[in-house]
Design a protein around this motif. Sequence first.
Motif, PDB file in Angstrom:
ATOM      1  N   LEU A  15     -39.004 -25.224 -61.310  1.00 54.30           N
ATOM      2  CA  LEU A  15     -37.812 -24.462 -60.937  1.00 54.30           C
ATOM      3  C   LEU A  15     -37.466 -24.660 -59.467  1.00 54.30           C
ATOM      4  O   LEU A  15     -36.604 -23.959 -58.930  1.00 54.30           O
ATOM      5  CB  LEU A  15     -38.046 -22.971 -61.197  1.00 54.30           C
ATOM      6  CG  LEU A  15     -38.128 -22.530 -62.650  1.00 54.30           C
ATOM      7  CD1 LEU A  15     -38.703 -21.121 -62.751  1.00 54.30           C
ATOM      8  CD2 LEU A  15     -36.756 -22.586 -63.306  1.00 54.30           C
ATOM      9  N   ASN A  16     -38.184 -25.581 -58.818  1.00 56.79           N
ATOM     10  CA  ASN A  16     -37.922 -25.855 -57.408  1.00 56.79           C
ATOM     11  C   ASN A  16     -38.222 -24.642 -56.540  1.00 56.79           C
ATOM     12  O   ASN A  16     -37.534 -24.382 -55.561  1.00 56.79           O
ATOM     13  CB  ASN A  16     -36.457 -26.277 -57.235  1.00 56.79           C
ATOM     14  CG  ASN A  16     -36.333 -27.456 -56.299  1.00 56.79           C
ATOM     15  OD1 ASN A  16     -37.308 -27.813 -55.629  1.00 56.79           O
ATOM     16  ND2 ASN A  16     -35.160 -28.055 -56.244  1.00 56.79           N
ATOM     17  N   GLY A  17     -39.216 -23.847 -56.960  1.00 56.16           N
ATOM     18  CA  GLY A  17     -39.639 -22.706 -56.135  1.00 56.16           C
ATOM     19  C   GLY A  17     -39.539 -21.348 -56.806  1.00 56.16           C
ATOM     20  O   GLY A  17     -39.925 -20.344 -56.226  1.00 56.16           O
ATOM     21  N   GLY A  18     -39.030 -21.299 -58.008  1.00 53.49           N
ATOM     22  CA  GLY A  18     -38.920 -20.013 -58.721  1.00 53.49           C
ATOM     23  C   GLY A  18     -37.494 -19.785 -59.197  1.00 53.49           C
ATOM     24  O   GLY A  18     -36.597 -20.580 -58.908  1.00 53.49           O
ATOM     25  N   PHE A  19     -37.293 -18.675 -59.911  1.00 53.76           N
ATOM     26  CA  PHE A  19     -35.933 -18.344 -60.375  1.00 53.76           C
ATOM     27  C   PHE A  19     -35.086 -17.937 -59.173  1.00 53.76           C
ATOM     28  O   PHE A  19     -35.566 -17.180 -58.328  1.00 53.76           O
ATOM     29  CB  PHE A  19     -35.962 -17.149 -61.332  1.00 53.76           C
ATOM     30  CG  PHE A  19     -36.713 -17.378 -62.605  1.00 53.76           C
ATOM     31  CD1 PHE A  19     -36.346 -18.389 -63.474  1.00 53.76           C
ATOM     32  CD2 PHE A  19     -37.779 -16.563 -62.950  1.00 53.76           C
ATOM     33  CE1 PHE A  19     -37.029 -18.589 -64.666  1.00 53.76           C
ATOM     34  CE2 PHE A  19     -38.473 -16.762 -64.139  1.00 53.76           C
ATOM     35  CZ  PHE A  19     -38.094 -17.779 -64.995  1.00 53.76           C
ATOM     36  N   PRO A  20     -33.854 -18.385 -59.078  1.00 50.08           N
ATOM     37  CA  PRO A  20     -32.984 -17.827 -58.049  1.00 50.08           C
ATOM     38  C   PRO A  20     -32.930 -16.303 -58.235  1.00 50.08           C
ATOM     39  O   PRO A  20     -32.759 -15.823 -59.367  1.00 50.08           O
ATOM     40  CB  PRO A  20     -31.632 -18.478 -58.337  1.00 50.08           C
ATOM     41  CG  PRO A  20     -31.979 -19.773 -59.011  1.00 50.08           C
ATOM     42  CD  PRO A  20     -33.191 -19.451 -59.851  1.00 50.08           C
ATOM     43  N   GLU A  21     -33.140 -15.573 -57.154  1.00 47.23           N
ATOM     44  CA  GLU A  21     -33.211 -14.111 -57.269  1.00 47.23           C
ATOM     45  C   GLU A  21     -31.955 -13.548 -57.924  1.00 47.23           C
ATOM     46  O   GLU A  21     -30.846 -13.951 -57.597  1.00 47.23           O
ATOM     47  CB  GLU A  21     -33.395 -13.498 -55.879  1.00 47.23           C
ATOM     48  CG  GLU A  21     -33.953 -12.098 -55.932  1.00 47.23           C
ATOM     49  CD  GLU A  21     -34.192 -11.524 -54.549  1.00 47.23           C
ATOM     50  OE1 GLU A  21     -35.246 -11.808 -53.975  1.00 47.23           O
ATOM     51  OE2 GLU A  21     -33.315 -10.790 -54.064  1.00 47.23           O
ATOM     52  N   GLY A  22     -32.147 -12.637 -58.858  1.00 42.65           N
ATOM     53  CA  GLY A  22     -31.021 -11.994 -59.530  1.00 42.65           C
ATOM     54  C   GLY A  22     -30.543 -12.711 -60.779  1.00 42.65           C
ATOM     55  O   GLY A  22     -29.660 -12.227 -61.469  1.00 42.65           O
ATOM     56  N   ASN A  23     -31.130 -13.869 -61.079  1.00 46.47           N
ATOM     57  CA  ASN A  23     -30.709 -14.589 -62.287  1.00 46.47           C
ATOM     58  C   ASN A  23     -31.138 -13.854 -63.559  1.00 46.47           C
ATOM     59  O   ASN A  23     -32.197 -13.239 -63.614  1.00 46.47           O
ATOM     60  CB  ASN A  23     -31.338 -15.991 -62.321  1.00 46.47           C
ATOM     61  CG  ASN A  23     -30.402 -17.053 -61.749  1.00 46.47           C
ATOM     62  OD1 ASN A  23     -29.438 -16.750 -61.063  1.00 46.47           O
ATOM     63  ND2 ASN A  23     -30.691 -18.310 -62.047  1.00 46.47           N
ATOM     64  N   ILE A  24     -30.298 -13.965 -64.577  1.00 44.53           N
ATOM     65  CA  ILE A  24     -30.656 -13.464 -65.905  1.00 44.53           C
ATOM     66  C   ILE A  24     -31.030 -14.667 -66.747  1.00 44.53           C
ATOM     67  O   ILE A  24     -30.221 -15.574 -66.944  1.00 44.53           O
ATOM     68  CB  ILE A  24     -29.485 -12.713 -66.548  1.00 44.53           C
ATOM     69  CG1 ILE A  24     -29.141 -11.520 -65.656  1.00 44.53           C
ATOM     70  CG2 ILE A  24     -29.799 -12.301 -67.976  1.00 44.53           C
ATOM     71  CD1 ILE A  24     -28.431 -10.401 -66.332  1.00 44.53           C
ATOM     72  N   VAL A  25     -32.273 -14.692 -67.186  1.00 44.31           N
ATOM     73  CA  VAL A  25     -32.787 -15.884 -67.854  1.00 44.31           C
ATOM     74  C   VAL A  25     -33.192 -15.555 -69.293  1.00 44.31           C
ATOM     75  O   VAL A  25     -33.914 -14.593 -69.549  1.00 44.31           O
ATOM     76  CB  VAL A  25     -34.013 -16.440 -67.096  1.00 44.31           C
ATOM     77  CG1 VAL A  25     -34.578 -17.662 -67.794  1.00 44.31           C
ATOM     78  CG2 VAL A  25     -33.644 -16.766 -65.651  1.00 44.31           C
ATOM     79  N   LEU A  26     -32.702 -16.375 -70.185  1.00 47.25           N
ATOM     80  CA  LEU A  26     -33.024 -16.209 -71.587  1.00 47.25           C
ATOM     81  C   LEU A  26     -34.278 -17.034 -71.901  1.00 47.25           C
ATOM     82  O   LEU A  26     -34.323 -18.224 -71.598  1.00 47.25           O
ATOM     83  CB  LEU A  26     -31.841 -16.747 -72.383  1.00 47.25           C
ATOM     84  CG  LEU A  26     -31.783 -16.453 -73.852  1.00 47.25           C
ATOM     85  CD1 LEU A  26     -31.488 -14.984 -74.064  1.00 47.25           C
ATOM     86  CD2 LEU A  26     -30.694 -17.301 -74.489  1.00 47.25           C
ATOM     87  N   VAL A  27     -35.292 -16.384 -72.478  1.00 50.20           N
ATOM     88  CA  VAL A  27     -36.498 -17.100 -72.904  1.00 50.20           C
ATOM     89  C   VAL A  27     -36.414 -17.195 -74.418  1.00 50.20           C
ATOM     90  O   VAL A  27     -36.521 -16.195 -75.125  1.00 50.20           O
ATOM     91  CB  VAL A  27     -37.780 -16.350 -72.481  1.00 50.20           C
ATOM     92  CG1 VAL A  27     -39.014 -17.059 -73.000  1.00 50.20           C
ATOM     93  CG2 VAL A  27     -37.834 -16.211 -70.969  1.00 50.20           C
ATOM     94  N   SER A  28     -36.165 -18.396 -74.897  1.00 49.19           N
ATOM     95  CA  SER A  28     -35.863 -18.573 -76.302  1.00 49.19           C
ATOM     96  C   SER A  28     -36.931 -19.397 -77.004  1.00 49.19           C
ATOM     97  O   SER A  28     -37.434 -20.371 -76.442  1.00 49.19           O
ATOM     98  CB  SER A  28     -34.512 -19.300 -76.371  1.00 49.19           C
ATOM     99  OG  SER A  28     -33.821 -18.922 -77.498  1.00 49.19           O
TER     100      SER A  28
END
Length: 251
Positions: A15-28
């Motif tokens: 992810l190049n360092g982690g999730f961009p803060e505040g992102n909503i991520v679907l784990v499917s």
Amino acid sequence: MLRTKTGIQGLDKALNGGFPEGNIVLVSGGAGTGKSTLCLQFIINGAKLFGEKGLYISTEQNEEELQKQASSFGWDISELQKKGLLKITYFDIGSGENFLKRVDEMVKSFQPKRIVIDSMTTLTDALMISGIGEKEPFSLVQIAETVSPIPRTDQIISKTILYSLIKEIKKFRLTTLLTSELYEEFTRLSADGVSEFIADGVIILHYIGAGAATFRTLRVRKMRYTDHEKSSLTCDMTPKGIEIKQQEFNL
Ligand SMILES: Nc1ncnc2c1ncn2[C@@H]1O[C@H](COP(=O)(O)OP(=O)(O)OP(=O)(O)O)[C@@H](O)[C@H]1O
Ligand SMILES: [Mg+2]
């Protein structure tokens, strides 16, 4: 850019360092692909490694069951709960309670940095059937019925419900993981076929079996606001949780 690290080494790297803060991520992913484990690990690592408060809302497993799952990986939930870094809540989809209201109250009182909703599939299915909130000010079914000019098939209503739900969840501005079931036909990225467009990111988990050989993969299919690894990563469910196997990234 601020990042929310998962604490899973290979994933943060992908992810190049982690999730961009505040992102909503679907784990499917399909049944047993590790959606809940990944989400639990994200919340526990956040608390343990980065001192960030995490809220885990499950519609499928109660607190005791999640404790059992965590301890099978050697993670001590109760210690983090005592420190006020972790909150686990079971939301009974049959209770008739307003989901968003409950989440809103918890976010306000607990003030987490990360949040998990496991799973969106059961939640939207339940909202479809019961029309949760029909007597509440926030009626998703009513919204669905009024905004759609085309005949209201179940699918349209469920998509509208989901859209409204995610839109409301976005208002919390927290890094959020939502799980969604993925059926084995690979044409869509979520059970509903719509959340992948609304979410900021999509992670797909696969569990592939060929004879006695099985292997697991994780793929960052989409992640807004950052570059990321595009290929499927092989991973393992180890006694310490999900691990990404050593591999070269093309970032
Ligand atoms: N302690 C453990 N050590 C190794 N592997 C485990 C352990 N616990 C669970 N697993 C593996 O992980 C799988 C379940 O993972 P998990 O519950 O995270 O999946 P899921 O995608 O959330 O499943 P569901 O669709 O049922 O919600 C099990 O089927 C098993 O293969
Ligand atoms: Mg699960």
